[in-house]
Write an enzyme that holds these catalytic residues in place. Structure first.
Site, PDB file in Angstrom:
ATOM      1  N   ARG A 129     103.392 -10.441  10.340  1.00  5.64           N
ATOM      2  CA  ARG A 129     103.634  -9.392   9.346  1.00  5.64           C
ATOM      3  C   ARG A 129     103.445  -9.916   7.929  1.00  5.64           C
ATOM      4  O   ARG A 129     103.515 -11.113   7.670  1.00  5.64           O
ATOM      5  CB  ARG A 129     105.055  -8.833   9.485  1.00  5.64           C
ATOM      6  CG  ARG A 129     105.353  -8.247  10.848  1.00  5.64           C
ATOM      7  CD  ARG A 129     104.544  -7.001  11.170  1.00  5.64           C
ATOM      8  NE  ARG A 129     103.298  -7.346  11.819  1.00  5.64           N
ATOM      9  CZ  ARG A 129     102.308  -6.517  12.061  1.00  5.64           C
ATOM     10  NH1 ARG A 129     102.393  -5.274  11.698  1.00  5.64           N
ATOM     11  NH2 ARG A 129     101.211  -6.908  12.651  1.00  5.64           N
ATOM     12  N   LYS A 130     103.245  -8.998   7.015  1.00  9.15           N
ATOM     13  CA  LYS A 130     103.086  -9.368   5.611  1.00  9.15           C
ATOM     14  C   LYS A 130     104.384  -9.975   5.084  1.00  9.15           C
ATOM     15  O   LYS A 130     105.460  -9.660   5.561  1.00  9.15           O
ATOM     16  CB  LYS A 130     102.734  -8.145   4.778  1.00  9.15           C
ATOM     17  CG  LYS A 130     101.361  -7.593   5.076  1.00  9.15           C
ATOM     18  CD  LYS A 130     101.078  -6.380   4.223  1.00  9.15           C
ATOM     19  CE  LYS A 130      99.700  -5.834   4.557  1.00  9.15           C
ATOM     20  NZ  LYS A 130      99.411  -4.631   3.781  1.00  9.15           N
ATOM     21  N   THR A 131     104.239 -10.830   4.092  1.00  7.57           N
ATOM     22  CA  THR A 131     105.409 -11.447   3.473  1.00  7.57           C
ATOM     23  C   THR A 131     105.696 -10.764   2.138  1.00  7.57           C
ATOM     24  O   THR A 131     104.846 -10.065   1.583  1.00  7.57           O
ATOM     25  CB  THR A 131     105.172 -12.952   3.236  1.00  7.57           C
ATOM     26  OG1 THR A 131     103.980 -13.119   2.463  1.00  7.57           O
ATOM     27  CG2 THR A 131     105.053 -13.697   4.543  1.00  7.57           C
TER      28      THR A 131
END
Length: 140
Positions: free
Chosen positions: A66-68
């Site tokens: 997932r994106k940070t």
């Protein structure tokens, strides 16, 4: 306290000394960062434990895909490592990851999407495909 160690609430984990004004200026940021990273590591560890309870052999790898949060990439990826997961790619240039919208752009054809990605990225770029089913995994 050791890295990755579980603990009960209200555990002494640090002592801070210095001018009170500077301590108070950094206190909230430090506590929020510690709480966020601790939460990521704890949730990751829980998911990994659940995954291993229901896994077949060989044990699967839990990857953080997932994106940070902007500005927190390094801290959040490290929290994944502490929790026992693979941080996956560190930035967008580490590999090409094909998601459902990329597959749809190639008329739903995973093979075509992979060939297109390899042609664009060159032979040295790793390509991964996010799959929704076992059939998609086999095709990719």
């Amino acid at each position: 306290m050791n890295e990755g160690e579980t603990f009960d609430p209200i555990k002494h984990c640090a002592t801070v000394r210095g001018p009170i004004r500077k301590i108070l200026l950094g206190e909230r940021v430090a506590l929020n960062t510690l709480a966020r990273c601790s939460g990521i590591a704890t949730k990751t560890s829980s998911l990994l434990r659940l995954l291993h309870q229901h896994a077949t052999r060989p044990p699967p790898t839990l990857a953080g895909t997932r994106k940070t949060t902007p500005g927190f990439r390094l801290a959040e990826k490290y929290a994944l490592l502490v929790g026992g997961a693979d941080p996956h790619r560190h930035d967008l240039s580490s590999m090409t990851m094909l998601k459902d919208n990329h597959i749809w752009a190639c008329a739903g054809n995973i093979t075509k999407a992979v060939h297109t990605a390899k042609a664009a990225g060159g032979f040295a770029i790793k390509v991964e495909v996010e799959c929704q089913s076992e059939e998609e995994a086999v095709e990719s």
